[in-house]
Design a protein around this motif. Structure first.
Motif, short mmCIF file in Angstrom:
data_model
loop_
_atom_site.label_atom_id
_atom_site.label_comp_id
_atom_site.label_asym_id
_atom_site.label_seq_id
_atom_site.Cartn_x
_atom_site.Cartn_y
_atom_site.Cartn_z
N ARG A 257 -10.96 83.24 -20.77
CA ARG A 257 -11.98 82.24 -21.08
C ARG A 257 -11.92 81.10 -20.08
O ARG A 257 -11.28 80.08 -20.33
CB ARG A 257 -11.82 81.73 -22.51
CG ARG A 257 -12.12 82.82 -23.52
CD ARG A 257 -12.37 82.28 -24.92
NE ARG A 257 -12.92 83.33 -25.76
CZ ARG A 257 -13.16 83.21 -27.06
NH1 ARG A 257 -12.92 82.06 -27.66
NH2 ARG A 257 -13.66 84.22 -27.75
N ASP B 242 -11.96 77.59 -21.75
CA ASP B 242 -10.88 76.80 -22.34
C ASP B 242 -9.91 76.26 -21.28
O ASP B 242 -8.84 75.78 -21.62
CB ASP B 242 -10.11 77.65 -23.38
CG ASP B 242 -10.98 77.95 -24.59
OD1 ASP B 242 -11.90 77.16 -24.87
OD2 ASP B 242 -10.74 78.98 -25.26
N HIS C 80 -4.46 77.06 -26.84
CA HIS C 80 -5.58 77.60 -26.06
C HIS C 80 -5.06 78.07 -24.70
O HIS C 80 -4.39 77.32 -24.01
CB HIS C 80 -6.68 76.55 -25.83
CG HIS C 80 -7.63 76.44 -26.98
ND1 HIS C 80 -7.53 75.44 -27.91
CD2 HIS C 80 -8.69 77.21 -27.33
CE1 HIS C 80 -8.50 75.59 -28.81
NE2 HIS C 80 -9.23 76.66 -28.48
MG MG Z 1 -12.98 78.25 -28.61
#
Ligand code: MG
Ligand code: ATP
Length: 906
Positions: A69, A76, A86
């Motif tokens: 991501r 993130d 994260h």
């Molecule tokens: Mg998220």
């Protein structure tokens, strides 16, 4: 305490026990999906199933998907290091129902696994359901709310209803979507990071780190159409995602994902290499650097393994940014030399069992990372200085903003990605003028954007109605009778209507023998003929299971329902030769260079073949010769080729090579060189997973030659080669060159090399002679000038030197002038000479005389017209050319007069 590996396997086994089929993770680099840079959720690989484009082989699936991501909708990157949960790269555990079970089972099983199997204290868990949405006219998901208290013992007050942002999941602007239920865990009041914020109250989705989301259960029951409306789906799906790293932290009783066995080995090795200590504190720069590096090295290892290489564009640029960001954090740990590549083996130790691909490619990944670290390292320190200067300037501005120009210079000259500059700015409480930066970037892109070739029809299909084309004929025939089932144009697929003369479109047939572009092999060209017309196919592509013949109506009309004959161009024979040869080439490269050779990409067309492979350095000329000879030998031995479709496991057992990062279905096609039939495949010379078209026997290939070997990025080499007709044409061209040279040099082809060698030798001698002649001429000019100085006229201390020179070189004349001015101190010099029928005049004046009003430019302006010329220059030095050399003397006389006049009046 369970290890991460046991937890991952526990999840998979639990759902296998509930009738789920294990489906391996798709590559982190989605193949054939340009809308997505990197896989960011477990559902990506099932997207076509949800869209109704393909039907699944199973009703239930379970997997652990590699996710990244770092771009697009899910990014993130900013969070990494600053919080404990994260990551850029993480594993998403998921279970799936394709129109099989629905909400009740999904909820019940998730709860059962978390509380019964894994023993998480039920009172720590919270659930959420979709609260409904007025704008979309959607009711609350009371079904899920009721089920939670029915199929699990959770009390109703721990089932919260939340809005669209958290509890309605959509893949994009259109397509399958639905409400979701999340499971959150309460980590206890100590974990709140907003304790000092006035009025903060910890709650689920309340913005602090006390509650974190563990698992998201998505119930796909709607389809959002173009006009934004939601239609209830006939088929219902379950799509769930649970973050492995978060679950492992909970199960191992750790406050942070980084403290688990998924990250600690990487952090410990980093500590060893850097000599720094990790203390697991959140607000600590050193600890933060440890976390960022541990996170980023995982992302890099997976992305590079799956075929990304750092570059300046698209996926490659995202990876480069991550690497540079990590490199910069390395400076915080005192590292100025490449070091991250040394962490790759630890990542492999942690995750290589679950993802064998990273094991197989570890050396390649290290090579790429080390080389990137080294090249960025060279500019990083200087860039940090430039940044510091820019930051100083920014502090003086009212808005405390680093200018777009500075950010762009850091990017352009020092390779600082914008987000690195932003991050460094943030640390100093500064902002960056990204609008200006983007404007400058766009300008640069415009400059770089070359006119790109576009396909004849630009297809962006989101259509779920695409028909399936029967295309097995591509392996057997060059022509087949068929029927038109529809057309594709810029608006999409149409199953009625006509296309006429000159129209550009895509034709869809019920069956075809055309090969659609895939696996590096180009799509076929050819024609589609009917009683009423002719269509030229200039490319063939495949979307879902539909083959689209792209091209132009050359004459007549085509209508849906027309009977046609599809005829593939003869070019495909050449393409087949090149395709089989890429397999031979891969085999030969592995023989000669070893097993570190793995295919990175290829181009197989009728004209040539290109093969990209991993190898850390340039192969030597001998090695390449050896590879070439091995391929030629196998061509000469006229090996048979057998292609067979079989279950993937069977193919793997036979030792067939698969392309890294490529995702294969349960059935695969194996191409074996050196096997007469299917039961000889295990003994074949080369066996590869491949859907391409191939020759029947290697002898047909006819010949082979490598025409180029180069590096395309760190650790990746490219070979370009020719076979068959392409090779014949190439050799003919070379032979023409030899013939022409023989004529020019008047020698036979056999003695050309000797002759050219001799010419080069002669040339060397001659230029030596020329140089010494020039030196001699120069000293002659100097001697002449010296004499002039001795004989010249003087007014006071000023020398007046006006003369015609024997030299013919401006340089020598200028040298002489410089020498004279230096010697005389005060002088005016005017020279003239003739060269190949032209006159050249030069004038020069020392500064003291310029002050008296005598300027070289003025002199030349007056005397140049005398030789039919023009020119001028500065007061110190001026030059002119003229067409009439006969008048040089006249011009010089005039110059003499002019000088005397000027100096007399001064
Ligand atoms: Mg998220
Ligand atoms: P969050 O709100 O915590 O960012 P999300 O809503 O973005 O999570 P989903 O898109 O629903 O998460 O993904 C499903 C699961 O994947 C989450 O429940 C979480 O466990 C995990 N997950 C999501 N993003 C990350 C990440 N960046 N790092 C680690 N795990 C993640």
């Amino acid at each position: 305490m369970l290890s991460a590996k046991q937890i991952r396997n526990g999840f998979i086994d639990f759902f296998k026990g509930k009738g789920h089929e294990f489906v391996p993770s798709s590559p982190i680099v989605p193949i054939g999906d340009e809308t997505l840079l990197f896989a960011n959720a477990g559902m990506n690989q099932f997207k076509d199933i949800f869209l109704g484009l393909v039907s699944p082989d199973y009703g239930r699936a379970v997997n652990s998907q590699k996710c990244l991501r770092v771009s697009g909708k899910h990014n993130d990157l900013e969070e990494v290091g600053k919080d404990t949960y994260h990551h850029t790269f993480f594993e998403m555990l998921g279970n799936w129902s394709f129109d099989d079970y629905f909400k009740a089972e999904a909820i019940e099983w998730a709860w059962e696994l978390l509380t019964n199997v894994w023993g998480i204290e039920p009172s720590r868990l919270w659930a959420t359901v979709f609260a409904g949405d007025k704008a979309d006219n959607l009711p609350k998901d009371s079904e899920a709310a009721k089920l939670w208290t029915k199929v699990t013992p959770i009390p109703a007050d721990r089932v919260l209803a939340c809005g669209k942002k958290d509890n309605f999941w959509e893949m994009g602007d259109t397509g399958p979507c639905g409400p979701c239920s999340e499971i959150h865990i309460d980590l206890g009041p100590d974990m709140c990071d907003k304790k000092n914020v006035a009025g903060h109250k910890c709650s689920v989705n309340g913005g602090c780190s006390r509650f974190i989301e563990l698992w998201n259960l998505v119930f796909i029951q709607y389809n959002r159409t173009e006009d934004g409306k939601l239609l209830e789906l006939g088929t219902k799906y379950v799509d769930t995602g649970a973050g492995l790293e978060r679950i492992v932290a909970v199960m191992q009783n750790k406050k942070s994902n980084y403290d688990t066995d998924l990250f600690m080995p990487i952090i410990n090795r980093t500590a060893e290499i850097t000599g720094q200590k990790y203390t697991s504190r959140l607000q600590n720069d050193t600890d933060n650097a440890f976390r960022v590096i541990a996170d980023h090295i995982r992302s890099l290892t997976f992305a590079i393994t799956d075929g990304t290489t750092p570059s300046n564009e698209g996926r490659g640029y995202v990876i480069r940014r991550i690497l540079r960001r990590a490199s910069r954090f390395g400076r915080e740990l005192g590292m100025h030399e490449p070091f991250m590549y040394k962490l790759v083996p630890v990542v492999v130790e942690c995750l290589g069992d679950a993802f064998g691909e990273i094991k197989a490619r570890a050396d390649h990944v290290s090579t790429v990372i080390e080389s990137e670290e080294a090249s960025f390292g060279r500019t990083l320190d200087r860039g940090i200085e430039i940044f510091a200067e820019a930051a100083e300037r920014a502090k003086q501005t009212a808005k405390k903003t680093i200018s777009g120009e500075d950010a762009f210079q850091l990017y352009d000259t020092y390779g600082f990605p914008l987000d690195l500059t932003e991050l460094m700015a943030q640390e100093r409480g500064l902002k960056v003028d990204t609008a200006k930066f983007n404007e400058l970037m766009e300008k640069q892109r415009e400059r770089a954007r070359a006119a790109q070739k576009t396909a004849s029809v630009n297809i962006t299909l989101t259509d779920t109605e695409l028909p399936v084309t029967e295309d097995v004929h591509k392996y057997k025939k060059d022509s087949c009778d068929s029927k038109i089932v529809g057309f594709v144009d810029n608006e999409g697929f149409k199953n009625k209507g006509q296309i006429k003369d000159g129209a550009e479109a895509g034709i869809v047939l019920d069956k075809t023998c055309f090969y659609a572009e895939a696996g590096g092999q180009v799509g076929d060209c050819g024609i589609i003929k009917s009683e009423h017309g002719q269509f030229i196919v200039d490319g063939t592509i495949k979307i879902a299971n539909c083959i689209i013949h792209q091209g132009k109506v050359a004459e007549g009309v085509f209508s849906v329902g027309d009977k046609v004959t599809a005829i593939v161009s003869k070019d495909r024979d050449a393409t087949k030769k090149n395709h089989t040869t890429t397999h031979l080439l891969q085999w030969a490269l592995q023989q000669t260079l070893g097993k570190s050779v793995a295919q990175q990409g290829s181009y197989v067309g009728p004209d040539y073949l290109r093969f990209d492979f991993t190898y850390p350095k340039a192969p030597t000329a001998e090695e390449l010769k050896d590879v070439e000879n091995k391929v030629r030998e196998k061509i000469a031995e006229d090996f048979p080729i057998t292609c067979a479709v079989m279950p993937k496991e069977a193919a793997q057992k036979l030792g067939a090579m698969a392309l890294f990062g490529e995702k294969y279905g349960s059935e695969v096609r194996v191409v074996a060189i050196g096997a007469e039939s299917k039961n000889q495949i295990d003994k074949a010379l080369s066996k590869e997973f491949c859907g391409g078209t191939h020759v029947d026997r290697t002898g047909i290939i006819g010949g082979f030659k490598i025409i180029k070997e180069e590096s395309i990025s760190a650790g990746v080499r490219r070979i370009t080669a020719l076979t068959g007709q392409g090779l014949a044409k190439y050799l003919e061209g070379r032979s023409d060159i030899v013939d022409k040279l023989s004529v020019m040099l008047k020698v036979s082809a056999e003695t050309l090399v000797d002759r050219v060698g001799q010419l080069m030798e002669d040339n060397k001698k001659l230029s030596k002679q020329l140089k010494s002649a020039a030196r001699q001429a120069g000293s002659d000019a100097m001697a002449e000038a010296k004499q002039l100085l001795e004989k010249c006229e003087k007014i006071g201390d000023s020398h007046i030197i006006v003369s015609r020179l024997a030299t013919t070189s401006v340089e020598q004349a200028r040298e002489a002038i410089d020498m004279l001015k230096k010697k005389a101190k005060s002088a005016v010099v005017v020279f003239g000479f003739e060269d190949e029928g032209k006159a050249t005049l030069l004038a020069s004046v020392t500064d003291d005389l310029i002050k008296k009003g005598l300027k070289a430019g003025d002199i030349v302006k007056v005397i140049a017209p005398i030789v039919d010329g023009g020119g001028g220059g500065r007061p110190q030095m001026a030059q002119a050319g003229g067409k009439n050399p006969e008048k040089i003397d006249d011009a010089l006389t005039k110059a003499g007069e002019m000088i005397k006049e000027k100096l007399a009046s001064a």
